[in-house]
Design a protein around this motif. Sequence first.
Motif, PDB file in Angstrom:
ATOM      1  N   VAL A   1       1.274  11.223  -0.662  1.00  9.41           N
ATOM      2  CA  VAL A   1       0.648  12.292   0.096  1.00  9.41           C
ATOM      3  C   VAL A   1      -0.868  12.163  -0.011  1.00  9.41           C
ATOM      4  O   VAL A   1      -1.400  11.822  -1.069  1.00  9.41           O
ATOM      5  CB  VAL A   1       1.122  13.681  -0.399  1.00  9.41           C
ATOM      6  CG1 VAL A   1       0.822  13.874  -1.878  1.00  9.41           C
ATOM      7  CG2 VAL A   1       0.536  14.804   0.430  1.00  9.41           C
ATOM      8  N   VAL A   2      -1.565  12.402   1.101  1.00 11.11           N
ATOM      9  CA  VAL A   2      -3.026  12.460   1.125  1.00 11.11           C
ATOM     10  C   VAL A   2      -3.432  13.709   1.888  1.00 11.11           C
ATOM     11  O   VAL A   2      -2.723  14.153   2.794  1.00 11.11           O
ATOM     12  CB  VAL A   2      -3.667  11.211   1.767  1.00 11.11           C
ATOM     13  CG1 VAL A   2      -3.446   9.990   0.900  1.00 11.11           C
ATOM     14  CG2 VAL A   2      -3.132  10.973   3.173  1.00 11.11           C
ATOM     15  N   ALA A   3      -4.579  14.274   1.520  1.00  5.66           N
ATOM     16  CA  ALA A   3      -5.020  15.526   2.128  1.00  5.66           C
ATOM     17  C   ALA A   3      -6.519  15.465   2.404  1.00  5.66           C
ATOM     18  O   ALA A   3      -7.324  15.898   1.579  1.00  5.66           O
ATOM     19  CB  ALA A   3      -4.691  16.707   1.215  1.00  5.66           C
ATOM     20  N   PRO A   4      -6.913  14.938   3.576  1.00  2.00           N
ATOM     21  CA  PRO A   4      -8.337  14.940   3.923  1.00  2.00           C
ATOM     22  C   PRO A   4      -8.919  16.341   4.041  1.00  2.00           C
ATOM     23  O   PRO A   4     -10.126  16.529   3.903  1.00  2.00           O
ATOM     24  CB  PRO A   4      -8.379  14.215   5.276  1.00  2.00           C
ATOM     25  CG  PRO A   4      -7.102  13.441   5.344  1.00  2.00           C
ATOM     26  CD  PRO A   4      -6.100  14.240   4.589  1.00  2.00           C
ATOM     27  N   GLY A   5      -8.063  17.355   4.295  1.00  5.85           N
ATOM     28  CA  GLY A   5      -8.509  18.736   4.406  1.00  5.85           C
ATOM     29  C   GLY A   5      -7.388  19.682   4.059  1.00  5.85           C
ATOM     30  O   GLY A   5      -6.217  19.289   3.947  1.00  5.85           O
ATOM     31  N   ALA A   6      -7.733  20.972   3.887  1.00  9.58           N
ATOM     32  CA  ALA A   6      -6.728  21.965   3.496  1.00  9.58           C
ATOM     33  C   ALA A   6      -5.620  22.066   4.536  1.00  9.58           C
ATOM     34  O   ALA A   6      -4.447  22.282   4.201  1.00  9.58           O
ATOM     35  CB  ALA A   6      -7.394  23.322   3.296  1.00  9.58           C
ATOM     36  N   ASN A   7      -5.951  21.933   5.800  1.00  7.55           N
ATOM     37  CA  ASN A   7      -4.980  21.992   6.889  1.00  7.55           C
ATOM     38  C   ASN A   7      -4.808  20.628   7.547  1.00  7.55           C
ATOM     39  O   ASN A   7      -4.579  20.528   8.750  1.00  7.55           O
ATOM     40  CB  ASN A   7      -5.401  23.042   7.918  1.00  7.55           C
ATOM     41  CG  ASN A   7      -5.416  24.430   7.328  1.00  7.55           C
ATOM     42  OD1 ASN A   7      -4.559  24.774   6.511  1.00  7.55           O
ATOM     43  ND2 ASN A   7      -6.388  25.233   7.729  1.00  7.55           N
ATOM     44  N   ASP A   8      -4.926  19.591   6.742  1.00 10.34           N
ATOM     45  CA  ASP A   8      -4.815  18.221   7.231  1.00 10.34           C
ATOM     46  C   ASP A   8      -4.178  17.384   6.126  1.00 10.34           C
ATOM     47  O   ASP A   8      -4.863  16.748   5.330  1.00 10.34           O
ATOM     48  CB  ASP A   8      -6.196  17.685   7.598  1.00 10.34           C
ATOM     49  CG  ASP A   8      -6.144  16.295   8.227  1.00 10.34           C
ATOM     50  OD1 ASP A   8      -5.025  15.833   8.565  1.00 10.34           O
ATOM     51  OD2 ASP A   8      -7.208  15.670   8.371  1.00 10.34           O
ATOM     52  N   VAL A   9      -2.845  17.422   6.055  1.00  7.13           N
ATOM     53  CA  VAL A   9      -2.103  16.774   4.983  1.00  7.13           C
ATOM     54  C   VAL A   9      -1.085  15.811   5.585  1.00  7.13           C
ATOM     55  O   VAL A   9      -0.352  16.168   6.515  1.00  7.13           O
ATOM     56  CB  VAL A   9      -1.375  17.815   4.103  1.00  7.13           C
ATOM     57  CG1 VAL A   9      -0.612  17.126   2.974  1.00  7.13           C
ATOM     58  CG2 VAL A   9      -2.364  18.834   3.545  1.00  7.13           C
ATOM     59  N   TRP A  10      -1.059  14.596   5.039  1.00  5.30           N
ATOM     60  CA  TRP A  10      -0.088  13.595   5.463  1.00  5.30           C
ATOM     61  C   TRP A  10       0.869  13.302   4.310  1.00  5.30           C
ATOM     62  O   TRP A  10       0.430  12.955   3.201  1.00  5.30           O
ATOM     63  CB  TRP A  10      -0.776  12.291   5.864  1.00  5.30           C
ATOM     64  CG  TRP A  10      -1.547  12.378   7.147  1.00  5.30           C
ATOM     65  CD1 TRP A  10      -2.858  12.735   7.302  1.00  5.30           C
ATOM     66  CD2 TRP A  10      -1.048  12.095   8.455  1.00  5.30           C
ATOM     67  NE1 TRP A  10      -3.213  12.689   8.624  1.00  5.30           N
ATOM     68  CE2 TRP A  10      -2.118  12.299   9.361  1.00  5.30           C
ATOM     69  CE3 TRP A  10       0.179  11.684   8.960  1.00  5.30           C
ATOM     70  CZ2 TRP A  10      -1.991  12.103  10.736  1.00  5.30           C
ATOM     71  CZ3 TRP A  10       0.315  11.483  10.319  1.00  5.30           C
ATOM     72  CH2 TRP A  10      -0.759  11.706  11.197  1.00  5.30           C
ATOM     73  N   ALA A  11       2.164  13.450   4.540  1.00  5.16           N
ATOM     74  CA  ALA A  11       3.210  13.086   3.587  1.00  5.16           C
ATOM     75  C   ALA A  11       3.992  11.920   4.174  1.00  5.16           C
ATOM     76  O   ALA A  11       4.413  11.970   5.332  1.00  5.16           O
ATOM     77  CB  ALA A  11       4.131  14.265   3.312  1.00  5.16           C
TER      78      ALA A  11
END
Length: 386
Positions: free
Chosen positions: A55-65
Amino acid sequence: MTARSVRMLAAIALAAAAIGLSAVGVFATGDLASCTLTPSEGTSPDNVGTILETVVAPGANDVWAMGSRVSGPASTPWAQHWDGAAWTTAKLDLPTGPLSISSIYDAKAFSPDDIWAVGSWMGDDPFVQHWNGTAWKAVQVPELVGNERILTGIDGTGPNDIWVVGQRHDQGQEFGVVLHFDGKVWAQVAAPPGAAVLHDVAMLGSQPTVVGWSIGSDGFAQGIVATLTTDLAAPPVWGVADLGGSPNENLFVLGIAAASPGGAWAVGFSNDGPNRDTVHTYRRTNGAWQEVPVPDVGGSARLVAVATDAAGTVAVGQVLLNGINRALVLRATDTGWEEVPGSGENAPDTLSGVTLQDGNIWAVGRGVVTGATYGVPSARVYACGG
């Protein structure tokens, strides 16, 4: 246990299971020290059979799983995106042809429109994807000799300095793999001597540090933490840390993370007996790696991934007790480690990936659908509830 990737072994075992449900949910940003984890499992038909690895999260409402989606005896790489309201499935740039055991195992986000993901296609070929803000595109890397060419870790200082690690099998032996991308060209870099599997990589400033294991003459795995001490213009020289592992037991180092002022951390586990695994964590201070004891978590335990930033450090994995796996999430404190509240409250489940974003924990893995006879896989997401 052989030297093959722990993540790959888990994927092969789970891909033989039937399909299940996937995780969705709404989570709020919070303070890491006061985080209480909330598991969520949804019913989106597009996510059936998902197994999450990273999982990566460039932003609070921008998460890739990311991970894989199981379909009968095969699995395909998978990515889904959280926009703060809902999970949506992303279309990857996949090869054509037959399917087998394929998955994404790790990812790195340099920005919301510059994300890289690595894994394996058909269990044999390196698999790399790049998100440019609009679409995922396949990326070609140098040809690797042999088979079982699996990429499991990625990090870098920026899009012009990317490091990827993994493994390959050739003539009956396993070999660690190190790749570097300078923004234009990919190149293979000689791995630390004796490395059989390299599982993860993190940047200590401008220096890549890799973790994994070698296989000794006695057949036992010996954990590796090694930092590249030369530039790319010279033959590579790796400074290998002495982890003080015990003889006659396997030590696997699977995860590493580095950040300032959080320092650098590495995690893994040892096989103390046929039915007992013990977690190990290491912290780099004053240029040296030292083991940090972990309290007894009540069973046979593994740590497989770690994340660190200015807010703190979190490691994830699993605990096996009485034949049931539960997710394990630990937070580093001034005096050692403590389990994060809410971790493992939706067992059976295990965790494979973790990232930190603005004081929030995002941890992903897989669970088992309640009542399933054959351990039907179901994606799992934990994050700080709000």
